[in-house]
Design an enzyme around this catalytic site. Structure first.
Site, short mmCIF file in Angstrom:
data_model
loop_
_atom_site.label_atom_id
_atom_site.label_comp_id
_atom_site.label_asym_id
_atom_site.label_seq_id
_atom_site.Cartn_x
_atom_site.Cartn_y
_atom_site.Cartn_z
CB THR A 94 36.78 -34.07 -46.04
OG1 THR A 94 37.79 -33.09 -46.29
CG2 THR A 94 37.31 -35.09 -45.06
CG PHE A 165 49.14 -24.29 -58.01
CD1 PHE A 165 49.38 -25.04 -56.87
CD2 PHE A 165 49.58 -24.78 -59.23
CE1 PHE A 165 50.07 -26.25 -56.94
CE2 PHE A 165 50.27 -25.98 -59.32
CZ PHE A 165 50.52 -26.73 -58.17
CG ASN A 227 46.48 -26.12 -51.17
OD1 ASN A 227 46.96 -25.07 -51.61
ND2 ASN A 227 45.30 -26.57 -51.55
CD GLN A 270 48.04 -10.20 -41.45
OE1 GLN A 270 48.79 -9.43 -42.03
NE2 GLN A 270 47.53 -9.94 -40.24
CB ALA A 271 49.03 -13.57 -36.71
CB CYS A 279 41.37 -26.03 -50.80
SG CYS A 279 40.21 -26.25 -52.14
CD GLN A 281 39.48 -28.71 -41.27
OE1 GLN A 281 39.64 -27.68 -40.62
NE2 GLN A 281 38.52 -29.59 -40.99
P1 NAD Z 1 32.83 -26.37 -56.83
O1 NAD Z 1 32.04 -27.09 -55.82
O2 NAD Z 1 32.77 -24.89 -56.87
O3 NAD Z 1 32.46 -26.88 -58.28
C1 NAD Z 1 32.39 -28.23 -58.61
C2 NAD Z 1 31.25 -28.41 -59.61
O4 NAD Z 1 31.28 -29.75 -60.13
C3 NAD Z 1 29.86 -28.23 -59.02
O5 NAD Z 1 29.19 -27.21 -59.71
C4 NAD Z 1 29.17 -29.59 -59.24
O6 NAD Z 1 27.79 -29.48 -59.55
C5 NAD Z 1 29.95 -30.15 -60.40
N1 NAD Z 1 29.88 -31.61 -60.52
C6 NAD Z 1 30.13 -32.54 -59.56
N2 NAD Z 1 30.00 -33.77 -60.07
C7 NAD Z 1 29.67 -33.65 -61.38
C8 NAD Z 1 29.42 -34.56 -62.44
N3 NAD Z 1 29.50 -35.88 -62.23
N4 NAD Z 1 29.10 -34.07 -63.64
C9 NAD Z 1 29.01 -32.74 -63.85
N5 NAD Z 1 29.26 -31.82 -62.90
C10 NAD Z 1 29.59 -32.27 -61.67
O7 NAD Z 1 34.36 -26.84 -56.61
P2 NAD Z 1 35.69 -26.01 -56.93
O8 NAD Z 1 35.96 -25.06 -55.83
O9 NAD Z 1 35.64 -25.52 -58.32
O10 NAD Z 1 36.79 -27.14 -56.78
C11 NAD Z 1 36.96 -28.14 -57.75
C12 NAD Z 1 38.26 -28.87 -57.46
O11 NAD Z 1 39.35 -27.97 -57.57
C13 NAD Z 1 38.35 -29.45 -56.06
O12 NAD Z 1 39.04 -30.67 -56.13
C14 NAD Z 1 39.18 -28.44 -55.31
O13 NAD Z 1 39.91 -29.04 -54.26
C15 NAD Z 1 40.11 -27.94 -56.36
N6 NAD Z 1 40.62 -26.57 -56.17
C16 NAD Z 1 39.80 -25.58 -55.72
C17 NAD Z 1 40.27 -24.28 -55.59
C18 NAD Z 1 39.41 -23.15 -55.08
O14 NAD Z 1 39.93 -22.08 -54.86
N7 NAD Z 1 38.12 -23.33 -54.89
C19 NAD Z 1 41.58 -23.99 -55.96
C20 NAD Z 1 42.39 -25.02 -56.44
C21 NAD Z 1 41.88 -26.31 -56.54
C1 UGA Z 2 44.43 -21.52 -51.28
C2 UGA Z 2 45.82 -21.40 -51.94
O1 UGA Z 2 46.35 -20.11 -51.67
C3 UGA Z 2 45.72 -21.61 -53.45
O2 UGA Z 2 47.03 -21.59 -54.00
C4 UGA Z 2 45.08 -22.97 -53.72
O3 UGA Z 2 44.92 -23.18 -55.09
C5 UGA Z 2 43.73 -23.01 -53.05
O4 UGA Z 2 43.88 -22.79 -51.62
C6 UGA Z 2 43.03 -24.32 -53.22
O5 UGA Z 2 43.65 -25.34 -53.43
O6 UGA Z 2 41.81 -24.28 -53.05
P1 UGA Z 2 42.35 -19.90 -50.94
O7 UGA Z 2 41.88 -20.90 -49.96
O8 UGA Z 2 41.39 -19.43 -51.97
O9 UGA Z 2 43.61 -20.47 -51.76
O10 UGA Z 2 42.85 -18.59 -50.19
P2 UGA Z 2 44.18 -18.16 -49.40
O11 UGA Z 2 44.53 -16.81 -49.81
O12 UGA Z 2 45.23 -19.18 -49.49
O13 UGA Z 2 43.65 -18.07 -47.90
C7 UGA Z 2 43.23 -19.21 -47.19
C8 UGA Z 2 42.96 -18.84 -45.75
O14 UGA Z 2 44.18 -18.55 -45.07
C9 UGA Z 2 42.08 -17.60 -45.59
O15 UGA Z 2 41.18 -17.81 -44.53
C10 UGA Z 2 43.08 -16.52 -45.23
O16 UGA Z 2 42.51 -15.48 -44.49
C11 UGA Z 2 44.08 -17.30 -44.41
N1 UGA Z 2 45.42 -16.67 -44.36
C12 UGA Z 2 46.16 -16.53 -45.49
C13 UGA Z 2 45.94 -16.28 -43.14
O17 UGA Z 2 45.29 -16.41 -42.09
N2 UGA Z 2 47.20 -15.73 -43.10
C14 UGA Z 2 47.95 -15.58 -44.22
O18 UGA Z 2 49.10 -15.09 -44.11
C15 UGA Z 2 47.42 -15.99 -45.44
#
Ligand code: NAD
Ligand code: UGA
Length: 471
Positions: A94, A165, A227, A270-271, A279, A281
């Site tokens: 953000t 996802f 999400n 799950q409350a 992600c 928020q």
């Molecule tokens: P992360 O912070 O774990 O990894 C991102 C990486 O990108 C970092 O290691 C950073 O050093 C690198 N980076 C940034 N700018 C760069 C550049 N210009 N060149 C090379 N490397 C660079 O992030 P993440 O959790 O893997 O999330 C990545 C994206 O996927 C986000 O948009 C997030 O919203 C989305 N997403 C995350 C999850 C999750 O569970 N974490 C799930 C689904 C989608």
């Molecule tokens: C979530 C989504 O589940 C993924 O599909 C998505 O790809 C990802 O965000 C993303 O875009 O980053 P994640 O945040 O890793 O994945 O974990 P969740 O299992 O979704 O839990 C998120 C939060 O919600 C946790 O704090 C969990 O404890 C809470 N939660 C989850 C609840 O409080 N109640 C529930 O019933 C489920």
């Protein structure tokens, strides 16, 4: 099409890029996958025995494929030049400044990758946006790439959207058996050909009927909507939990009985003490900002309610602790069980503007009441906890009032209360009679995950308070 994908590069070796590419490499022995990152230390860790992130089964897959068809490199330019297909998997936090501050996602990392690709591509590329982005981000990427294409006839680009996802803690099983894979692209001949190339990568292990193809904007919007809908279910049940606490209804019974309706479904009801993670928020705020910029105020307010309820739930839980402990925590020791935002992950990364675990906020409220916190978490390292808490509560206060413990029994010794913050399985197996015996009396237990057997705890002698249950 004239292009066959033999080499893939993924820019961004984070929670998404690392596991995703490990799974692609394991399922596609005919494709060489290179994960690059500007953070050389992270790449060094991916090449070592201690991977930079923890996910069940990740170690085994990386060890199997690394050096065979899976590579981690800090040489971004070479890897981009050699690949036919490029995933952009960088972070999109953000924005913490300027227009859209606190709501809009910051696309500076995505843009910088697009510029790097434009500079060093050398030939035709399929560029795949895997990061979570606002609708129309693919168009911005394309604009940068097409400008380079105009100057160099050897270049040609197609930009696809392929949101991820996976959830943390189940990344590998989510990737191996996804409910669906979503691929969006231009509905032109070249766009459809690029979509077909990416489909053929996933078809190595995902049944074709689970691969959904759409136009680019539908794909980008679907990620935000998915999400937002998930977060909305949690805020809905958390709003209900407050009604339960006031009336004697039990949120577990309500969630079960309502969720039995196949149209509602049992999952994600799950409350809790509020959702955390990197992600939910961030992405709901992303959607709110999109609505605002389209002048859809009512839609923006609607989704903003999901975030507002989540903040309220955190505050409400902290207030309950304070109230039930006679309105003062001064000098009282409180054992916090769990710091991670959910079980089976150690990820509590702090990115300015998108704070992670609910534990950080509950801790902040308790610290303001002068409580001493003894925190135990089976996975989160002590320095992470201290850094994150210092960020919101100041390092002076944290140094005086926060203690990180290596086991739950040490944390609870001489404490007035235990607060359950994360649903780690091991918290169900603890010897609560032993914990109780070592605590100050009266001893309270606050169940922020509605996960323990409350009657048993009451029998031991605890004053039990739980989210969603009148105690
Ligand atoms: P992360 O912070 O774990 O990894 C991102 C990486 O990108 C970092 O290691 C950073 O050093 C690198 N980076 C940034 N700018 C760069 C550049 N210009 N060149 C090379 N490397 C660079 O992030 P993440 O959790 O893997 O999330 C990545 C994206 O996927 C986000 O948009 C997030 O919203 C989305 N997403 C995350 C999850 C999750 O569970 N974490 C799930 C689904 C989608
Ligand atoms: C979530 C989504 O589940 C993924 O599909 C998505 O790809 C990802 O965000 C993303 O875009 O980053 P994640 O945040 O890793 O994945 O974990 P969740 O299992 O979704 O839990 C998120 C939060 O919600 C946790 O704090 C969990 O404890 C809470 N939660 C989850 C609840 O409080 N109640 C529930 O019933 C489920």
């Amino acid at each position: 099409s004239d292009m066959v994908v033999k080499k893939i590069v993924c820019v961004g070796a984070g929670y998404v890029g690392g596991p995703t590419c490990a799974v692609i490499a394991s399922q596609c022995p005919d494709i060489q996958v290179t994960v690059v990152d500007m953070n050389a230390e992270k790449i060094r860790q991916w090449n070592s025995d201690e991977l930079p992130i923890y996910e069940p089964d990740l170690d085994g897959i990386v060890k199997k494929c690394r050096g065979r068809n899976l590579f981690f490199s800090a040489d971004v330019v070479t890897a981009i030049r050699e690949a036919q297909l490029i995933f952009i998997s960088v972070n999109t936090p953000t924005k913490t400044y300027g227009l859209g501050e606190g709501r809009a996602p910051d696309l500076k990392y995505v843009e910088s990758v697009a510029r790097t690709i434009a500079e060093c591509a050398g030939g035709p590329k399929i560029v795949v946006e895997k990061s979570t982005v606002p609708v129309k981000a693919a168009q911005s990427i394309a604009q940068i790439l097409y400008a380079a294409q105009r100057d160099n006839p050897r270049l040609s680009f197609q930009v696809l959207s392929n949101p991820e996802f996976l959830a943390e803690g189940t990344a590998i099983s989510d990737l191996l058996k996804p409910d669906r894979v979503l691929i969006g692209g231009d509905q032109t001949a070249q766009g459809l050909a690029a979509i077909a190339e990416l489909v053929s990568v996933y078809e190595h292990w995902v049944p074709r009927e689970r691969i959904i193809t759409t136009n680019t904007w539908s794909s980008e919007l679907t990620k935000l909507v998915a999400n937002a809908l998930l977060a909305q279910r949690i805020s809905s049940i958390n709003a209900v939990s407050a009604i339960c606490e006031a009336t004697g209804a039990d949120v577990r019974e309500v969630a079960h009985a309502a969720g039995t309706d196949s149209r509602i479904g049992p999952k994600f009801l799950q409350a809790s003490v509020g959702f955390g993670g990197s992600c939910f928020q961030k992405d709901v705020l992303n959607l709110v900002y999109l609505c605002e910029s389209l002048n859809l105020k009512e839609a923006a307010d609607y989704w903003m309610g999901v975030v507002n309820i989540n903040n309220w739930q955190r505050r409400r839980f902290a207030d309950k602790i304070i109230c039930e402990m006679f309105n003062t925590l001064s000098e009282k020791r409180i054992a916090m069980f769990g710091f991670a935002f959910k079980k089976n992950t150690a990820d509590t990364r702090y990115e300015p503007g998108s704070r992670e675990s609910s534990s950080i906020y509950v801790a902040k409220h308790l610290l303001e009441e002068s409580a001493h916190l003894c925190i135990y978490d089976p996975k989160v390292p002590a320095d992470h906890m201290i850094a994150e808490l210092s960020n919101v509560s100041g390092s002076a206060r944290v140094a005086k009032q926060v203690f990180v413990c290596n086991d739950p029994y040490a944390a609870a010794k001489n404490a007035h209360a235990i607060v359950i913050m994360t649903e780690w399985d091991e918290f169900k197996e603890l010897d609560y009679a032993r914990l109780y015996a070592s605590m100050m009396k009266p001893a309270s237990l606050f169940d922020g995950r509605v996960m323990l057997d409350h009657n048993k705890l009451v029998d031991i002698g605890f004053y039990v308070h739980s989210i969603g249950v009148k105690c």
